[in-house]
Design a protein around this motif. Structure first.
Motif, PDB file in Angstrom:
ATOM      1  N   GLU A  45       0.845  -1.202   0.000  1.00 58.22           N
ATOM      2  CA  GLU A  45       0.000   0.000   0.000  1.00 58.22           C
ATOM      3  C   GLU A  45       0.873   1.242   0.000  1.00 58.22           C
ATOM      4  N   ARG A  46       0.339   2.322  -0.561  1.00 61.86           N
ATOM      5  CA  ARG A  46       1.077   3.572  -0.695  1.00 61.86           C
ATOM      6  C   ARG A  46       0.858   4.520   0.476  1.00 61.86           C
ATOM      7  N   VAL A  47      -0.206   4.315   1.242  1.00 56.09           N
ATOM      8  CA  VAL A  47      -0.527   5.254   2.313  1.00 56.09           C
ATOM      9  C   VAL A  47      -1.083   4.498   3.510  1.00 56.09           C
ATOM     10  N   ALA A  48      -0.765   5.008   4.700  1.00 64.36           N
ATOM     11  CA  ALA A  48      -1.252   4.434   5.957  1.00 64.36           C
ATOM     12  C   ALA A  48      -1.474   5.578   6.940  1.00 64.36           C
ATOM     13  N   PHE A  49      -2.166   5.280   8.025  1.00 62.22           N
ATOM     14  CA  PHE A  49      -2.414   6.260   9.086  1.00 62.22           C
ATOM     15  C   PHE A  49      -1.790   5.746  10.378  1.00 62.22           C
ATOM     16  N   THR A  50      -1.185   6.650  11.150  1.00 59.13           N
ATOM     17  CA  THR A  50      -0.757   6.271  12.489  1.00 59.13           C
ATOM     18  C   THR A  50      -2.005   6.026  13.318  1.00 59.13           C
ATOM     19  N   GLU A  51      -1.853   5.360  14.450  1.00 56.99           N
ATOM     20  CA  GLU A  51      -3.014   5.105  15.309  1.00 56.99           C
ATOM     21  C   GLU A  51      -3.607   6.422  15.807  1.00 56.99           C
ATOM     22  N   GLU A  52      -2.769   7.409  16.090  1.00 57.02           N
ATOM     23  CA  GLU A  52      -3.268   8.718  16.548  1.00 57.02           C
ATOM     24  C   GLU A  52      -4.080   9.400  15.457  1.00 57.02           C
TER      25      GLU A  52
ATOM     26  N   TRP B  63       6.100  12.345  -5.288  1.00 54.72           N
ATOM     27  CA  TRP B  63       5.909  11.409  -4.174  1.00 54.72           C
ATOM     28  C   TRP B  63       5.667   9.972  -4.607  1.00 54.72           C
ATOM     29  N   GLN B  64       5.665   9.678  -5.895  1.00 56.72           N
ATOM     30  CA  GLN B  64       5.277   8.350  -6.362  1.00 56.72           C
ATOM     31  C   GLN B  64       6.188   7.223  -5.890  1.00 56.72           C
ATOM     32  N   HIS B  65       7.393   7.535  -5.477  1.00 50.47           N
ATOM     33  CA  HIS B  65       8.336   6.500  -5.032  1.00 50.47           C
ATOM     34  C   HIS B  65       8.407   6.406  -3.508  1.00 50.47           C
ATOM     35  N   THR B  66       7.434   7.010  -2.843  1.00 51.02           N
ATOM     36  CA  THR B  66       7.453   7.029  -1.378  1.00 51.02           C
ATOM     37  C   THR B  66       6.185   6.434  -0.788  1.00 51.02           C
ATOM     38  N   HIS B  67       6.353   5.838   0.385  1.00 49.33           N
ATOM     39  CA  HIS B  67       5.211   5.403   1.188  1.00 49.33           C
ATOM     40  C   HIS B  67       4.868   6.562   2.110  1.00 49.33           C
ATOM     41  N   LEU B  68       3.598   6.907   2.181  1.00 54.59           N
ATOM     42  CA  LEU B  68       3.152   8.029   3.008  1.00 54.59           C
ATOM     43  C   LEU B  68       2.481   7.510   4.274  1.00 54.59           C
ATOM     44  N   THR B  69       2.825   8.100   5.382  1.00 54.09           N
ATOM     45  CA  THR B  69       2.155   7.812   6.644  1.00 54.09           C
ATOM     46  C   THR B  69       1.546   9.112   7.131  1.00 54.09           C
ATOM     47  N   ILE B  70       0.223   9.105   7.284  1.00 53.17           N
ATOM     48  CA  ILE B  70      -0.486  10.294   7.752  1.00 53.17           C
ATOM     49  C   ILE B  70      -0.475  10.265   9.271  1.00 53.17           C
TER      50      ILE B  70
ATOM     51  N   LEU C 165      -0.367  15.702   9.104  1.00 54.25           N
ATOM     52  CA  LEU C 165       0.862  15.908   8.339  1.00 54.25           C
ATOM     53  C   LEU C 165       1.271  14.595   7.708  1.00 54.25           C
ATOM     54  N   THR C 166       2.094  14.695   6.688  1.00 61.69           N
ATOM     55  CA  THR C 166       2.543  13.522   5.951  1.00 61.69           C
ATOM     56  C   THR C 166       3.995  13.231   6.284  1.00 61.69           C
ATOM     57  N   ARG C 167       4.247  12.009   6.697  1.00 56.50           N
ATOM     58  CA  ARG C 167       5.620  11.526   6.872  1.00 56.50           C
ATOM     59  C   ARG C 167       5.866  10.555   5.718  1.00 56.50           C
ATOM     60  N   SER C 168       7.067  10.540   5.205  1.00 58.62           N
ATOM     61  CA  SER C 168       7.314   9.681   4.046  1.00 58.62           C
ATOM     62  C   SER C 168       8.645   8.956   4.166  1.00 58.62           C
ATOM     63  N   ARG C 169       8.717   7.862   3.432  1.00 60.45           N
ATOM     64  CA  ARG C 169       9.957   7.122   3.278  1.00 60.45           C
ATOM     65  C   ARG C 169       9.952   6.527   1.879  1.00 60.45           C
ATOM     66  N   LEU C 170      11.121   6.358   1.312  1.00 57.54           N
ATOM     67  CA  LEU C 170      11.207   5.735   0.001  1.00 57.54           C
ATOM     68  C   LEU C 170      10.816   4.266   0.095  1.00 57.54           C
ATOM     69  N   PHE C 171      10.144   3.779  -0.931  1.00 52.18           N
ATOM     70  CA  PHE C 171       9.899   2.346  -1.002  1.00 52.18           C
ATOM     71  C   PHE C 171      11.246   1.643  -1.129  1.00 52.18           C
TER      72      PHE C 171
ATOM     73  N   HIS D  11       9.189  -1.745  -4.206  1.00 47.59           N
ATOM     74  CA  HIS D  11       8.907  -0.907  -5.374  1.00 47.59           C
ATOM     75  C   HIS D  11       8.078  -1.594  -6.462  1.00 47.59           C
ATOM     76  N   PRO D  12       8.429  -2.800  -6.901  1.00 51.02           N
ATOM     77  CA  PRO D  12       7.628  -3.411  -7.977  1.00 51.02           C
ATOM     78  C   PRO D  12       6.241  -3.878  -7.537  1.00 51.02           C
TER      79      PRO D  12
END
Length: 141
Positions: free
Chosen positions: A13-20, A90-97, A118-124, A129-130
Motif C-alpha cells: 500500500e502507498r498510504v497508511a495512518f498512524t493510530e493517533e 511522491w510516487q516512489h514514497t510510502h506516506l504515513t499520515i 501531516l505527511t511523513r514519508s519514506r522511500l519504497f 517498489h515493484p
C-alpha cells in the motif's frame, strides 16, 4: 534497516495512518460522516493533507487516488487523493499520515480540534517498489 522480502502476490500500500491519526479520523467521522483526504501542492496550505467530508472536495482528472485505507471502527475506507503534480514527486514514497497539535489548513476538518494532519514519508525499498499498489486517476472514477 532492511525491509522483509515482499512476496510476489503481496501489494504494498502507498498510504497508511498512524493510530493517533486514525483516532482523529474516527472522531471526525462521528461528527461529519465519511471523510476523504486530498494533498495538493497549492500555495495556501502547502502540501498538507486536507481532510474533507466525503464528496465535498471534487476530484478531477488532475488528481490521483493513492489508496483507500481501512480504519478499524469505520464502515468504509478513507480515500487518499493527491494532485498529479504532487504525485510526480511522491510516487516512489510510502506516506504515513500522522497528526500533531497545531493549526491545520483552514478548510481541513481537524482545524477546530486544535490538531493538524501531516505527511511523513519514506522511500519504497527495492523489494517493495515493484509491488506498489496501483493508483486511480480522477477521470477513471
Amino acid at each position: 534497516m532492511a525491509a522483509a522480502p515482499t512476496p510476489a502476490d503481496r501489494v504494498v500500500e502507498r498510504v497508511a495512518f498512524t493510530e493517533e491519526a486514525a483516532d482523529l479520523v474516527r472522531r471526525l467521522t462521528v461528527i461529519h460522516g465519511p471523510v476523504m483526504f486530498h494533498q495538493s501542492g497549492g500555495c495556501c496550505d502547502g502540501s498538507s493533507p486536507m481532510c474533507y467530508p466525503e464528496g465535498d472536495f471534487l476530484v478531477g482528472s488532475g488528481d490521483v487516488r493513492l489508496g483507500e485505507v481501512a480504519i478499524d471502527g469505520l464502515d468504509q475506507p478513507v480515500g487518499f487523493w493527491m494532485s498529479q503534480s504532487q504525485f510526480e514527486y511522491w510516487q516512489h514514497t510510502h506516506l504515513t499520515i500522522d497528526v500533531v497539535p497545531g493549526r491545520g489548513g483552514g478548510f481541513s476538518l481537524e482545524t477546530p480540534e486544535g490538531m493538524r494532519f501531516l505527511t511523513r514519508s519514506r522511500l519504497f525499498t527495492d523489494e517493495e517498489h515493484p509491488h506498489r499498489a496501483p493508483v486511480v486517476h480522477g477521470d477513471q472514477i
